[in-house]
Scaffold this motif. Sequence first.
Motif, mmCIF file in Angstrom:
data_model
loop_
_atom_site.group_PDB
_atom_site.id
_atom_site.type_symbol
_atom_site.label_atom_id
_atom_site.label_comp_id
_atom_site.label_asym_id
_atom_site.label_seq_id
_atom_site.Cartn_x
_atom_site.Cartn_y
_atom_site.Cartn_z
ATOM 1 N N ALA A 31 0.839 -1.191 0.000
ATOM 2 C CA ALA A 31 0.000 0.000 0.000
ATOM 3 C C ALA A 31 0.879 1.248 0.000
ATOM 4 O O ALA A 31 2.028 1.201 -0.431
ATOM 5 N N SER A 32 0.333 2.329 0.505
ATOM 6 C CA SER A 32 1.002 3.628 0.394
ATOM 7 C C SER A 32 1.771 4.021 1.655
ATOM 8 O O SER A 32 2.122 5.179 1.819
ATOM 9 N N VAL A 33 2.026 3.079 2.533
ATOM 10 C CA VAL A 33 2.825 3.322 3.731
ATOM 11 C C VAL A 33 4.019 2.379 3.672
ATOM 12 O O VAL A 33 3.850 1.172 3.531
ATOM 13 N N PHE A 34 5.220 2.951 3.745
ATOM 14 C CA PHE A 34 6.422 2.115 3.658
ATOM 15 C C PHE A 34 7.601 2.843 4.281
ATOM 16 O O PHE A 34 7.526 4.031 4.581
ATOM 17 N N ALA A 35 8.677 2.093 4.469
ATOM 18 C CA ALA A 35 9.894 2.653 5.046
ATOM 19 C C ALA A 35 11.086 2.191 4.226
ATOM 20 O O ALA A 35 11.027 1.167 3.540
ATOM 21 N N PHE A 36 12.164 2.970 4.315
ATOM 22 C CA PHE A 36 13.401 2.578 3.647
ATOM 23 C C PHE A 36 14.576 2.804 4.580
ATOM 24 O O PHE A 36 14.507 3.580 5.521
ATOM 25 N N ALA A 37 15.643 2.057 4.302
ATOM 26 C CA ALA A 37 16.815 2.056 5.174
ATOM 27 C C ALA A 37 18.074 1.995 4.316
ATOM 28 O O ALA A 37 18.002 1.987 3.085
ATOM 29 N N SER A 38 19.214 1.956 5.008
ATOM 30 C CA SER A 38 20.490 1.861 4.319
ATOM 31 C C SER A 38 21.478 1.088 5.169
ATOM 32 O O SER A 38 21.501 1.236 6.389
ATOM 33 N N ASN A 39 22.290 0.285 4.500
ATOM 34 C CA ASN A 39 23.413 -0.378 5.157
ATOM 35 C C ASN A 39 24.720 0.350 4.856
ATOM 36 O O ASN A 39 25.781 -0.110 5.267
ATOM 37 N N GLU A 40 24.637 1.469 4.125
ATOM 38 C CA GLU A 40 25.845 2.177 3.682
ATOM 39 C C GLU A 40 26.000 3.576 4.267
ATOM 40 O O GLU A 40 27.118 4.049 4.412
ATOM 41 N N VAL A 41 24.905 4.248 4.542
ATOM 42 C CA VAL A 41 24.958 5.610 5.083
ATOM 43 C C VAL A 41 24.034 5.698 6.290
ATOM 44 O O VAL A 41 23.120 4.887 6.446
ATOM 45 N N ASP A 42 24.274 6.683 7.141
ATOM 46 C CA ASP A 42 23.423 6.891 8.306
ATOM 47 C C ASP A 42 22.081 7.441 7.817
ATOM 48 O O ASP A 42 21.994 8.573 7.340
ATOM 49 N N ILE A 43 21.037 6.638 7.934
ATOM 50 C CA ILE A 43 19.740 7.020 7.387
ATOM 51 C C ILE A 43 19.150 8.220 8.128
ATOM 52 O O ILE A 43 18.415 9.017 7.554
ATOM 53 N N ASP A 58 9.567 11.026 8.818
ATOM 54 C CA ASP A 58 9.375 10.327 10.082
ATOM 55 C C ASP A 58 10.520 9.335 10.244
ATOM 56 O O ASP A 58 10.856 8.606 9.313
ATOM 57 N N ARG A 59 11.124 9.317 11.437
ATOM 58 C CA ARG A 59 12.202 8.376 11.731
ATOM 59 C C ARG A 59 11.630 7.183 12.480
ATOM 60 O O ARG A 59 10.684 7.321 13.253
ATOM 61 N N GLN A 60 12.235 6.026 12.251
ATOM 62 C CA GLN A 60 11.871 4.805 12.960
ATOM 63 C C GLN A 60 13.147 4.142 13.459
ATOM 64 O O GLN A 60 14.214 4.338 12.874
ATOM 65 N N ILE A 61 13.007 3.365 14.524
ATOM 66 C CA ILE A 61 14.147 2.617 15.031
ATOM 67 C C ILE A 61 13.848 1.124 14.940
ATOM 68 O O ILE A 61 12.702 0.718 14.852
ATOM 69 N N LYS A 62 14.905 0.340 14.942
ATOM 70 C CA LYS A 62 14.828 -1.125 14.943
ATOM 71 C C LYS A 62 13.970 -1.677 13.819
ATOM 72 O O LYS A 62 12.904 -2.219 14.091
ATOM 73 N N PRO A 63 14.392 -1.573 12.581
ATOM 74 C CA PRO A 63 15.674 -1.032 12.143
ATOM 75 C C PRO A 63 15.597 0.479 11.897
ATOM 76 O O PRO A 63 14.511 1.037 11.676
ATOM 77 N N ALA A 64 16.751 1.094 11.918
ATOM 78 C CA ALA A 64 16.841 2.519 11.604
ATOM 79 C C ALA A 64 16.312 2.732 10.196
ATOM 80 O O ALA A 64 16.768 2.093 9.248
ATOM 81 N N SER A 65 15.321 3.612 10.070
ATOM 82 C CA SER A 65 14.719 3.816 8.756
ATOM 83 C C SER A 65 13.965 5.137 8.717
ATOM 84 O O SER A 65 13.736 5.774 9.741
ATOM 85 N N LEU A 66 13.591 5.519 7.516
ATOM 86 C CA LEU A 66 12.732 6.677 7.284
ATOM 87 C C LEU A 66 11.412 6.147 6.750
ATOM 88 O O LEU A 66 11.380 5.205 5.957
ATOM 89 N N HIS A 67 10.333 6.769 7.160
ATOM 90 C CA HIS A 67 8.980 6.267 6.928
ATOM 91 C C HIS A 67 8.192 7.258 6.073
ATOM 92 O O HIS A 67 8.272 8.460 6.299
ATOM 93 N N LEU A 68 7.448 6.746 5.126
ATOM 94 C CA LEU A 68 6.594 7.580 4.274
ATOM 95 C C LEU A 68 5.157 7.081 4.321
ATOM 96 O O LEU A 68 4.908 5.876 4.356
ATOM 97 N N MET A 69 4.219 8.013 4.288
ATOM 98 C CA MET A 69 2.805 7.698 4.132
ATOM 99 C C MET A 69 2.308 8.594 2.996
ATOM 100 O O MET A 69 2.199 9.811 3.154
#
Length: 133
Positions: A31-43, A58-69
């Motif tokens: 759907a239209s809510v998702f998150a993305f992360a990186s193993n190469e740079v500090d997200i 929006d920031r999320q932890i465990k795993p470190a990620s950025l969130h979009l809606m």
Amino acid sequence: ELAGGIMDTSRRLIEGIAAIPGLHILGDPAASVFAFASNEVDIYAVGDALDERGWHMDRQIKPASLHLMITPVHAGLEDRFLEDLAAAVDEVRANPEAAQGGQAALYGMMTTLPDQGMVDEIVLQMLDNLYQV
């Protein structure tokens, strides 16, 4: 038609984010809510760089990620966002010490705490301080 437009925007963003070297989508969003992360740079530093460009992530932890809606407001902004995101990733890759300030430092610290209760307490205290009269 509205839902189809949101899904098209989401799909374009998901594909565009996944195409940026160093980034990956978490899971398989349906759907239209998702998150993305990186193993190469500090997200979180990427999120700070996006904040400076006018995108408030929006920031999320465990795993470190950025969130979009994604909402209808985002339609037509995909190319601009993806260009700014790619530039933010390049900026953080070239300047890794950027993670030492801003929200990157706060969220980075929270991911290292062994006790989730401590994270909850920090967030509640921060919110209390923001909303004092």
